[in-house]
Scaffold this motif. Structure first.
Motif, short mmCIF file in Angstrom:
data_model
loop_
_atom_site.label_atom_id
_atom_site.label_comp_id
_atom_site.label_asym_id
_atom_site.label_seq_id
_atom_site.Cartn_x
_atom_site.Cartn_y
_atom_site.Cartn_z
N ILE A 52 0.87 -1.18 0.00
CA ILE A 52 0.00 0.00 0.00
C ILE A 52 0.90 1.23 0.00
CG2 ILE A 52 -1.76 1.26 1.31
CD1 ILE A 52 -2.53 -1.52 2.51
N ARG A 53 0.60 2.18 -0.88
CA ARG A 53 1.40 3.40 -0.96
C ARG A 53 1.02 4.32 0.20
NH1 ARG A 53 -0.14 2.08 -6.08
NH2 ARG A 53 -1.83 3.59 -6.13
N ALA A 54 1.91 4.42 1.17
CA ALA A 54 1.63 5.19 2.38
C ALA A 54 2.64 6.32 2.53
CB ALA A 54 1.69 4.27 3.60
N VAL A 55 2.21 7.36 3.22
CA VAL A 55 3.07 8.51 3.48
C VAL A 55 2.86 8.95 4.93
CG1 VAL A 55 1.37 10.17 2.62
CG2 VAL A 55 3.77 10.77 2.60
N ALA A 56 3.91 9.44 5.55
CA ALA A 56 3.82 9.89 6.95
C ALA A 56 3.51 11.38 6.99
CB ALA A 56 5.13 9.61 7.67
N TYR A 57 2.56 11.73 7.83
CA TYR A 57 2.22 13.12 8.11
C TYR A 57 2.53 13.34 9.60
CZ TYR A 57 -0.07 14.38 3.72
OH TYR A 57 -0.33 14.69 2.42
N ASP A 58 3.81 13.44 9.92
CA ASP A 58 4.22 13.55 11.31
C ASP A 58 5.00 14.84 11.57
OD1 ASP A 58 6.46 12.88 9.91
OD2 ASP A 58 7.03 11.19 11.16
N GLY A 59 4.61 15.90 10.90
CA GLY A 59 5.28 17.19 11.06
C GLY A 59 4.96 17.86 12.38
N THR A 60 5.36 19.10 12.48
CA THR A 60 5.16 19.86 13.72
C THR A 60 3.79 20.54 13.77
OG1 THR A 60 6.22 21.78 12.72
CG2 THR A 60 7.62 20.27 13.98
N ASP A 61 3.03 20.47 12.70
CA ASP A 61 1.69 21.09 12.69
C ASP A 61 0.76 20.34 13.63
OD1 ASP A 61 2.41 22.97 10.80
OD2 ASP A 61 1.73 21.75 9.11
N THR A 62 -0.37 20.97 13.95
CA THR A 62 -1.38 20.31 14.76
C THR A 62 -2.01 19.18 13.96
OG1 THR A 62 -3.14 21.77 14.01
CG2 THR A 62 -1.90 22.46 15.99
N LEU A 63 -2.68 18.27 14.65
CA LEU A 63 -3.32 17.15 13.98
C LEU A 63 -4.36 17.63 12.98
CD1 LEU A 63 -3.70 14.10 13.64
CD2 LEU A 63 -5.35 14.20 15.51
N SER A 64 -5.15 18.62 13.36
CA SER A 64 -6.18 19.12 12.45
C SER A 64 -5.56 19.71 11.19
CB SER A 64 -7.08 20.13 13.15
OG SER A 64 -6.33 21.23 13.60
N ARG A 65 -4.42 20.37 11.30
CA ARG A 65 -3.73 20.91 10.12
C ARG A 65 -3.24 19.80 9.21
NH1 ARG A 65 -4.15 26.09 8.62
NH2 ARG A 65 -2.65 27.45 9.60
N ARG A 66 -2.75 18.72 9.82
CA ARG A 66 -2.27 17.58 9.03
C ARG A 66 -3.43 16.88 8.33
NH1 ARG A 66 0.83 14.36 13.15
NH2 ARG A 66 -0.03 15.79 14.68
N ILE A 67 -4.59 16.81 8.99
CA ILE A 67 -5.77 16.21 8.36
C ILE A 67 -6.21 17.06 7.17
CG2 ILE A 67 -8.23 15.72 8.69
CD1 ILE A 67 -7.51 14.83 11.55
N VAL A 68 -6.21 18.37 7.34
CA VAL A 68 -6.57 19.27 6.25
C VAL A 68 -5.57 19.14 5.10
CG1 VAL A 68 -6.74 21.71 5.61
CG2 VAL A 68 -7.85 20.90 7.68
N ALA A 69 -4.28 19.04 5.42
CA ALA A 69 -3.26 18.90 4.38
C ALA A 69 -3.47 17.61 3.59
CB ALA A 69 -1.87 18.92 5.00
N ALA A 70 -3.77 16.52 4.27
CA ALA A 70 -4.02 15.25 3.58
C ALA A 70 -5.27 15.34 2.72
CB ALA A 70 -4.15 14.11 4.59
N HIS A 71 -6.29 16.04 3.22
CA HIS A 71 -7.52 16.22 2.45
C HIS A 71 -7.24 17.05 1.19
CE1 HIS A 71 -11.78 16.41 1.69
NE2 HIS A 71 -11.69 17.72 1.56
N GLU A 72 -6.44 18.09 1.33
CA GLU A 72 -6.08 18.93 0.17
C GLU A 72 -5.27 18.15 -0.85
OE1 GLU A 72 -4.15 22.32 1.87
OE2 GLU A 72 -6.06 23.29 2.38
N MET A 73 -4.46 17.20 -0.38
CA MET A 73 -3.67 16.38 -1.29
C MET A 73 -4.48 15.20 -1.84
SD MET A 73 -0.85 17.91 -1.60
CE MET A 73 0.05 16.69 -2.51
N ALA A 74 -5.76 15.12 -1.46
CA ALA A 74 -6.71 14.11 -1.94
C ALA A 74 -6.27 12.69 -1.58
CB ALA A 74 -6.94 14.24 -3.44
N VAL A 75 -5.69 12.54 -0.39
CA VAL A 75 -5.33 11.20 0.09
C VAL A 75 -6.62 10.52 0.53
CG1 VAL A 75 -3.99 9.90 1.77
CG2 VAL A 75 -3.05 12.01 0.82
N PRO A 76 -6.94 9.33 0.01
CA PRO A 76 -8.23 8.70 0.29
C PRO A 76 -8.45 8.32 1.76
CG PRO A 76 -7.18 7.66 -1.59
CD PRO A 76 -6.19 8.60 -1.00
N VAL A 77 -7.41 7.88 2.47
CA VAL A 77 -7.57 7.39 3.84
C VAL A 77 -6.48 7.96 4.73
CG1 VAL A 77 -7.67 5.32 5.30
CG2 VAL A 77 -8.56 5.23 2.97
N MET A 78 -6.87 8.35 5.95
CA MET A 78 -5.90 8.77 6.96
C MET A 78 -5.90 7.73 8.06
SD MET A 78 -5.07 12.63 7.18
CE MET A 78 -4.06 12.16 8.50
#
Length: 133
Positions: free
Chosen positions: A59-85
């Motif tokens: 499965i093609r996976a990517v880590a969203y473990d930056g210094t941003d808040t969790l809600s910011r990382r969720i928004v970033a994944a949504h903007e990048m059109a990642v199907p599942v978090m």
């Protein structure tokens, strides 16, 4: 001289597909199929284990473990059109689970092995066809 019209046709087809889906490709066709986001720095190690489990399953996976808040990382994944978090926190780390959040907003809290098998099945474009006898 070799005519390269097939590449132009392929490019137009991809453009039509992207426009039709608004950039939100089906799970099996998405470049990044799942984004793994630990809630805090304490869960980064477990997040890396979850990421490795998905990658080992193909499965093609990517880590969203930056210094941003969790809600910011969720928004970033949504903007990048990642199907599942895959959200991992202290409770998920303790129980060996993962919280899956779909693009449509639905959520499920499942064991890691079950999450891997579910998403691995979705990563295949179509089920194998049985041969007729």
């Amino acid at each position: 001289m070799v005519h390269h019209a097939i590449f132009g046709s392929l490019g137009r087809m991809i453009a039509i597909l992207l426009e039709h889906h608004g950039g939100m490709l089906p799970f099996w066709l998405s470049p990044d199929q799942i984004a793994v986001a630990p809630i805090s720095k304490d869960q980064v190690g477990y997040g890396a284990d979850v990421l490795a489990a998905f990658e080992d399953a193909g499965i093609r996976a990517v880590a969203y473990d930056g210094t941003d808040t969790l809600s910011r990382r969720i928004v970033a994944a949504h903007e990048m059109a990642v199907p599942v978090m895959a959200i991992v926190g202290g409770r998920e780390m303790r129980d060996g689970r993962v919280s899956l959040r779909e693009r449509d907003g639905s959520q499920a809290d499942v064991p890691l092995a079950e999450a891997v098998s579910r998403l691995q099945a979705r990563a295949q474009p179509c089920a194998p066809v049985a041969k007729a006898l």
